[in-house]
Motif scaffolding. Structure first.
Motif, mmCIF file in Angstrom:
data_model
loop_
_atom_site.group_PDB
_atom_site.id
_atom_site.type_symbol
_atom_site.label_atom_id
_atom_site.label_comp_id
_atom_site.label_asym_id
_atom_site.label_seq_id
_atom_site.Cartn_x
_atom_site.Cartn_y
_atom_site.Cartn_z
ATOM 1 N N TYR A 306 48.287 31.287 26.433
ATOM 2 C CA TYR A 306 47.258 30.369 26.898
ATOM 3 C C TYR A 306 47.209 30.339 28.421
ATOM 4 O O TYR A 306 46.132 30.437 29.016
ATOM 5 N N TYR A 307 48.379 30.216 29.046
ATOM 6 C CA TYR A 307 48.405 30.087 30.502
ATOM 7 C C TYR A 307 47.996 31.389 31.186
ATOM 8 O O TYR A 307 47.335 31.372 32.232
ATOM 9 N N CYS A 308 48.373 32.536 30.603
ATOM 10 C CA CYS A 308 47.960 33.813 31.178
ATOM 11 C C CYS A 308 46.450 33.968 31.117
ATOM 12 O O CYS A 308 45.794 34.342 32.111
ATOM 13 N N LEU A 309 45.870 33.685 29.952
ATOM 14 C CA LEU A 309 44.434 33.852 29.790
ATOM 15 C C LEU A 309 43.660 32.844 30.615
ATOM 16 O O LEU A 309 42.640 33.170 31.233
ATOM 17 N N ARG A 310 44.121 31.584 30.610
ATOM 18 C CA ARG A 310 43.432 30.564 31.383
ATOM 19 C C ARG A 310 43.481 30.870 32.884
ATOM 20 O O ARG A 310 42.480 30.700 33.603
ATOM 21 N N THR A 311 44.626 31.347 33.381
ATOM 22 C CA THR A 311 44.755 31.662 34.808
ATOM 23 C C THR A 311 43.845 32.811 35.199
ATOM 24 O O THR A 311 43.168 32.768 36.241
ATOM 25 N N GLN A 312 43.796 33.841 34.361
ATOM 26 C CA GLN A 312 42.969 34.988 34.688
ATOM 27 C C GLN A 312 41.489 34.643 34.634
ATOM 28 O O GLN A 312 40.705 35.094 35.478
ATOM 29 N N CYS A 313 41.093 33.847 33.658
ATOM 30 C CA CYS A 313 39.690 33.451 33.562
ATOM 31 C C CYS A 313 39.281 32.534 34.700
ATOM 32 O O CYS A 313 38.142 32.580 35.176
ATOM 33 N N ALA A 314 40.211 31.692 35.154
ATOM 34 C CA ALA A 314 39.898 30.817 36.284
ATOM 35 C C ALA A 314 39.828 31.582 37.588
ATOM 36 O O ALA A 314 39.031 31.262 38.481
ATOM 37 N N ALA A 315 40.667 32.612 37.704
ATOM 38 C CA ALA A 315 40.671 33.399 38.942
ATOM 39 C C ALA A 315 39.470 34.327 39.014
ATOM 40 O O ALA A 315 38.906 34.545 40.094
ATOM 41 N N ALA A 316 39.075 34.899 37.887
ATOM 42 C CA ALA A 316 37.952 35.830 37.862
ATOM 43 C C ALA A 316 37.025 35.453 36.713
ATOM 44 O O ALA A 316 37.360 35.671 35.538
ATOM 45 N N PRO A 317 35.877 34.855 36.987
ATOM 46 C CA PRO A 317 34.965 34.471 35.898
ATOM 47 C C PRO A 317 34.498 35.654 35.060
ATOM 48 O O PRO A 317 34.183 35.486 33.878
ATOM 49 N N SER A 318 34.487 36.837 35.642
ATOM 50 C CA SER A 318 34.061 38.021 34.895
ATOM 51 C C SER A 318 35.255 38.803 34.354
ATOM 52 O O SER A 318 35.222 40.033 34.298
ATOM 53 N N PHE A 319 36.306 38.096 33.995
ATOM 54 C CA PHE A 319 37.519 38.756 33.514
ATOM 55 C C PHE A 319 37.244 39.468 32.186
ATOM 56 O O PHE A 319 36.590 38.933 31.295
ATOM 57 N N ARG A 320 37.768 40.689 32.082
ATOM 58 C CA ARG A 320 37.621 41.497 30.876
ATOM 59 C C ARG A 320 38.957 41.615 30.166
ATOM 60 O O ARG A 320 40.012 41.523 30.790
ATOM 61 N N CYS A 321 38.893 41.833 28.907
ATOM 62 C CA CYS A 321 40.101 41.952 28.094
ATOM 63 C C CYS A 321 40.919 43.155 28.557
ATOM 64 O O CYS A 321 40.385 44.242 28.804
ATOM 65 N N SER A 322 42.222 42.952 28.651
ATOM 66 C CA SER A 322 43.100 44.022 29.118
ATOM 67 C C SER A 322 43.279 45.118 28.085
ATOM 68 O O SER A 322 43.752 46.204 28.406
ATOM 69 N N ARG A 323 42.912 44.853 26.827
ATOM 70 C CA ARG A 323 43.079 45.862 25.777
ATOM 71 C C ARG A 323 41.796 46.667 25.532
ATOM 72 O O ARG A 323 41.844 47.882 25.396
ATOM 73 N N CYS A 324 40.676 45.977 25.478
ATOM 74 C CA CYS A 324 39.428 46.667 25.123
ATOM 75 C C CYS A 324 38.390 46.647 26.230
ATOM 76 O O CYS A 324 37.307 47.224 26.056
ATOM 77 N N SER A 325 38.659 45.956 27.331
ATOM 78 C CA SER A 325 37.756 45.894 28.495
ATOM 79 C C SER A 325 36.437 45.210 28.182
ATOM 80 O O SER A 325 35.450 45.423 28.892
#
Length: 345
Positions: A306-325
């Motif tokens: 949860y914290y990894c995903l929430r941090t990445q989404c907050a840092a980059a609104p256009s964050f893409r999945c690390s597995r499938c992009s």
């Protein structure tokens, strides 16, 4: 026949320009006589950069010797040498002085810059000067005073400062005698810094005497060999400057880059397409550990912390999945409703 007798007074009169001829004949003799009563000196200019480089090289040499000496006592009790650091510095400075200046040899920095010390007082009574860098070295008295000022003076001042700081002489609660001693030390330090700054300005103008000790002892740095050029290869220096600038640029830019975003951007261009499918889907692709609070990225349904995903989404609104992009539009906990990433916590 009438004979005209010449007047003897008019026969002995000199020509009108005779004094000019006599002056031109006597002028070389006058110059030779005047120069014989003067001390011939050649105005030489010692590179200020060389002198500063020599001082810096001496400091670096002392630091290298200190580092090697500290390694000898690396297996002993940590921090034991810290209380004897002034003694260690004084010992190293004494060794450099003993095997360089005391035996009429230049210090390591001066040797690299083709410099040596000269007694400037002896040049005032010297008669023959050919290149301008001749002259005797320092006298025994000058060498002793140089050691006392550089080695002993610095050691005494360092010990006095550490002792006054340990005894807290500068505190207002201390007795008046300690306060007066502390104020006197501050005044002496201020006067020394002011005098050093004035000496630095004079050095920039005349190119003589880098510090107050050299000026007081009349110990001037001159070239050891008049025919030796300053042959310095700038290849290593250029590489060092380029590497320093490159490392500083990386230190400035790396904190601004998002590693996950870079990986996601480069993932489509990766040649190894099978690695993502063979990865364990039970681990978080960001921290590579099993999620303690698992969340699913929507719409790809890949599991994250949860914290990894929430941090990445907050840092980059256009964050893409690390597995499938794929772009992550929302996040959902197992068995719960969808939680959009734009919602504030």
């Amino acid at each position: 026949m009438i004979c005209v007798r010449s007047n003897p007074s008019t026969a002995t009169l000199p020509q009108e320009d005779a004094w000019i001829t006599s002056y031109q004949k006597l002028l070389p003799h006058w110059h030779s006589v005047s120069l014989s009563h003067q001390h011939p000196t050649l105005p030489i200019s010692i590179s200020r950069v060389n002198q500063f480089d020599a001082a810096r090289l001496d400091i670096e040499m002392s630091a290298m010797l200190k580092e090697q000496l500290v390694k000898v006592f690396s297996l002993m009790k940590p921090g034991m040498l810290f209380q004897y650091e002034p003694e260690l510095d004084a010992f190293l400075e004494f060794l450099i002085w003993r095997f360089s200046i005391w035996v009429d040899k230049p210090t390591p920095g001066n040797a690299l810059m083709n410099l040596r010390y000269r007694d400037e007082r002896a040049m005032e009574i010297r008669e023959k000067v050919r290149t301008g860098v001749e002259g005797p070295g320092l006298t025994v008295a000058q060498k002793m005073w140089y050691c006392i000022a550089t080695v002993g003076g610095q050691y005494i001042w360092a010990r006095l400062q550490s002792f006054s700081a340990f005894r807290r002489w500068g505190d207002s609660e201390q007795r008046p005698l300690a306060r007066r001693a502390w104020s006197l030390m501050q005044r002496i330090e201020g006067l020394y810094k002011t005098a050093s700054f004035g000496n630095l300005l004079i050095f920039f103008y005349t190119g003589r005497y880098r510090n107050l000790i050299e000026r007081a002892l009349r110990a001037r740095l001159v070239y050891e060999s008049p025919n030796m050029n300053r042959a310095v290869s700038f290849e290593y220096m250029n590489r060092q400057l380029v590497w320093n600038e490159f490392s500083e640029m990386l230190l400035l830019l790396l904190p601004l880059l998002n590693s996950s975003t870079v990986k996601s951007f480069l993932h489509p261009f990766s040649k190894d397409k099978s690695s993502s499918s063979s990865e364990d889907d039970s681990t978080c692709p960001i921290c590579r550990t099993s999620p303690t609070l698992p969340y699913l990225a929507l719409p790809c349904q890949h599991r994250y912390c949860y914290y990894c995903l929430r941090t990445q989404c907050a840092a980059a609104p256009s964050f893409r999945c690390s597995r499938c992009s794929q772009p992550i539009l929302a996040m959902q906990r197992h068995g719960s409703v969808v939680e959009h990433k734009t919602r504030s916590q």
